[in-house]
Scaffold this motif. Structure first.
Motif, mmCIF file in Angstrom:
data_model
loop_
_atom_site.group_PDB
_atom_site.id
_atom_site.type_symbol
_atom_site.label_atom_id
_atom_site.label_comp_id
_atom_site.label_asym_id
_atom_site.label_seq_id
_atom_site.Cartn_x
_atom_site.Cartn_y
_atom_site.Cartn_z
ATOM 1 N N THR A 122 0.688 -1.094 0.098
ATOM 2 C CA THR A 122 -0.088 0.155 0.054
ATOM 3 C C THR A 122 0.995 1.066 -0.010
ATOM 4 O O THR A 122 0.427 2.291 -0.536
ATOM 5 N N MET A 123 2.069 1.269 0.207
ATOM 6 C CA MET A 123 2.892 2.435 0.633
ATOM 7 C C MET A 123 2.117 3.655 1.335
ATOM 8 O O MET A 123 2.107 4.452 0.812
ATOM 9 N N GLU A 124 1.693 3.182 2.451
ATOM 10 C CA GLU A 124 1.026 4.355 3.314
ATOM 11 C C GLU A 124 2.032 5.328 3.765
ATOM 12 O O GLU A 124 3.044 5.080 4.317
ATOM 13 N N THR A 125 1.657 6.385 3.096
ATOM 14 C CA THR A 125 2.692 7.774 3.347
ATOM 15 C C THR A 125 2.859 8.114 4.934
ATOM 16 O O THR A 125 4.095 8.493 5.069
ATOM 17 N N PHE A 159 11.083 6.377 -0.742
ATOM 18 C CA PHE A 159 10.443 7.409 0.056
ATOM 19 C C PHE A 159 8.824 7.166 -0.051
ATOM 20 O O PHE A 159 8.297 6.733 -0.886
ATOM 21 N N PRO A 160 8.039 8.101 1.075
ATOM 22 C CA PRO A 160 6.636 7.841 0.659
ATOM 23 C C PRO A 160 6.061 8.446 -0.586
ATOM 24 O O PRO A 160 4.982 8.001 -0.946
ATOM 25 N N ALA A 161 6.797 9.107 -1.228
ATOM 26 C CA ALA A 161 6.398 9.690 -2.587
ATOM 27 C C ALA A 161 6.429 8.495 -3.700
ATOM 28 O O ALA A 161 6.217 8.655 -4.764
ATOM 29 N N ILE A 162 6.793 7.306 -3.367
ATOM 30 C CA ILE A 162 6.579 6.436 -4.223
ATOM 31 C C ILE A 162 5.328 5.696 -4.419
ATOM 32 O O ILE A 162 4.789 5.630 -3.061
ATOM 33 N N ALA A 163 4.668 5.669 -5.570
ATOM 34 C CA ALA A 163 3.253 5.423 -5.615
ATOM 35 C C ALA A 163 2.982 3.869 -5.019
ATOM 36 O O ALA A 163 3.875 3.041 -4.884
ATOM 37 N N ALA A 164 1.762 3.475 -4.704
ATOM 38 C CA ALA A 164 1.352 2.143 -4.087
ATOM 39 C C ALA A 164 2.007 1.332 -5.325
ATOM 40 O O ALA A 164 2.047 1.508 -6.641
ATOM 41 N N PHE A 191 6.728 0.011 -8.364
ATOM 42 C CA PHE A 191 7.287 -0.459 -9.642
ATOM 43 C C PHE A 191 8.658 0.157 -9.870
ATOM 44 O O PHE A 191 8.828 1.355 -9.960
ATOM 45 N N ASN A 214 -1.518 10.222 -8.100
ATOM 46 C CA ASN A 214 -1.242 9.349 -7.214
ATOM 47 C C ASN A 214 -0.221 8.397 -7.754
ATOM 48 O O ASN A 214 0.411 7.592 -7.159
ATOM 49 N N ASN A 220 5.965 18.146 -2.313
ATOM 50 C CA ASN A 220 5.336 17.167 -1.686
ATOM 51 C C ASN A 220 5.696 17.246 -0.022
ATOM 52 O O ASN A 220 6.546 18.181 0.471
ATOM 53 N N ASN A 279 12.180 14.385 -0.542
ATOM 54 C CA ASN A 279 12.980 12.967 -1.154
ATOM 55 C C ASN A 279 11.760 12.198 -1.739
ATOM 56 O O ASN A 279 10.945 11.835 -1.357
ATOM 57 N N VAL A 280 12.357 11.624 -2.906
ATOM 58 C CA VAL A 280 11.248 10.631 -3.666
ATOM 59 C C VAL A 280 11.970 9.333 -3.792
ATOM 60 O O VAL A 280 11.432 8.394 -3.430
ATOM 61 N N THR A 308 10.131 4.572 -12.418
ATOM 62 C CA THR A 308 9.158 4.167 -11.468
ATOM 63 C C THR A 308 8.092 4.869 -11.568
ATOM 64 O O THR A 308 7.638 5.759 -12.519
ATOM 65 N N ARG A 309 7.259 4.732 -10.551
ATOM 66 C CA ARG A 309 5.820 5.480 -10.527
ATOM 67 C C ARG A 309 5.923 6.514 -9.138
ATOM 68 O O ARG A 309 6.093 5.709 -8.129
ATOM 69 N N ILE A 310 5.684 7.921 -9.387
ATOM 70 C CA ILE A 310 5.870 8.508 -7.973
ATOM 71 C C ILE A 310 4.326 9.207 -7.850
ATOM 72 O O ILE A 310 3.508 9.219 -8.386
ATOM 73 N N ARG A 311 4.276 9.573 -6.585
ATOM 74 C CA ARG A 311 3.252 10.566 -5.997
ATOM 75 C C ARG A 311 3.466 11.988 -6.066
ATOM 76 O O ARG A 311 4.525 12.303 -5.682
#
Lengths: 106, 160
Positions: free
Chosen positions: A27-30, A64-69, A72, B72, B100, B104-105, B121-124
């Motif tokens: 889930t990668m809960e931020t 880090f939390p900025a990686i999507a659920a 990938f 997302n 954000n 850091n990402v 990758t895929r980021i928020r």
């Protein structure tokens, strides 16, 4: 056990640059989102992925939390010799998962 | 009768004024959210990686859609021009964002065995903002690239 997907060629020529795609369900809960009572939901993310080629580390990512659920990641490596590509994810709350694929090099 | 009506009018007006004030306060509260990264905290995060070294422009390339409908999961590719030999290769690639909650990402450690210095990758993304990628080459120099992206639907910071 989280479900992990690895996409790497099963066969490669020696010296060829191959693409490796990895994905794992998480889930990668931020830790920045409140739940419906207003309290923040504690952080629960995968913090690291390490890829080893026949035991030698070839790629490492800090997440880090900025990686999507369902993180990938796509990266490259040189097919040096036949063997195993092993992947290990670690994260918050003692999360740990591993996966490996075989590659033959001619 | 008229008096009662007057009362209800007044209470309604007061109610409206009070809700507006509350909404304003809530808005302000969000703006001053201490968890939000600012350009300054992004600079600090970059300095944390580069130290006193000079940050050169070029060699690194960020590939991301300029207009993002959903923050997302944003596909992001960072690549770096490098022969990826033992003498000259990319050691680390870092990605930072300006707005954000945390700058850091991702941080990626590579070596000459990577063959190609590229990672996807895929980021928020929480807001319309600047993304910065920093790469360290084996001679110790730092290279960077930055892009501005527009995000129409931000990654959720509110409850699910």
């Amino acid at each position: 056990m989280a479900r992990a997907l690895i996409n790497a060629p099963a066969k490669a020529k020696r010296g060829e640059v191959i693409e490796i795609k990895t994905m794992i369900s998480h889930t990668m809960e931020t830790g920045f989102r409140p739940d419906n009572t207003g309290r923040p939901i504690p952080r629960d993310i995968i913090t690291e992925l390490v890829c080893k080629y026949n035991g030698e580390e070839i790629f490492r990512a800090e997440l880090f939390p900025a990686i999507a659920a369902n993180p990938f990641l796509t990266f490259f490596t040189v097919a040096t010799e036949g063997g195993t590509l092993s992947f290990e994810w670690t994260g918050d709350n003692g999360f740990s998962a591993s996966e490996s694929v075989n590659i033959s090099v001619e | 009768m008229t008096r009662a009506d007057g009362m209800s009018q007044r209470t309604r007006r007061r109610f409206l004024v009070e809700t507006a004030a509350l909404a304003g306060a809530a808005g302000l509260g969000l703006d001053s959210d201490p968890a939000g990264a600012t350009p300054a905290s992004m600079q600090a995060a970059i300095r944390n990686v580069t130290g006193e070294a000079k940050l050169n422009k070029g060699r690194v390339k960020i590939d991301v859609p300029a207009l993002i409908e959903n923050g997302n999961a944003v596909p992001l590719t960072v690549s770096c021009e490098s022969p990826m030999t033992q003498e000259d290769h990319v050691k680390v690639i870092y990605v930072f964002t300006e707005k954000n909650p945390q700058p850091n990402v991702i941080g990626v450690h590579l070596g000459p065995r990577a063959g190609r210095a590229s990672v996807s990758t895929r980021i928020r993304l929480a807001d319309t903002q600047k993304i910065v990628a920093v790469a360290q080459v084996s001679d110790g120099s730092f290279w960077s690239d930055e892009v501005e992206v527009i995000v129409t639907l931000a990654a959720c910071l509110e409850g699910a």
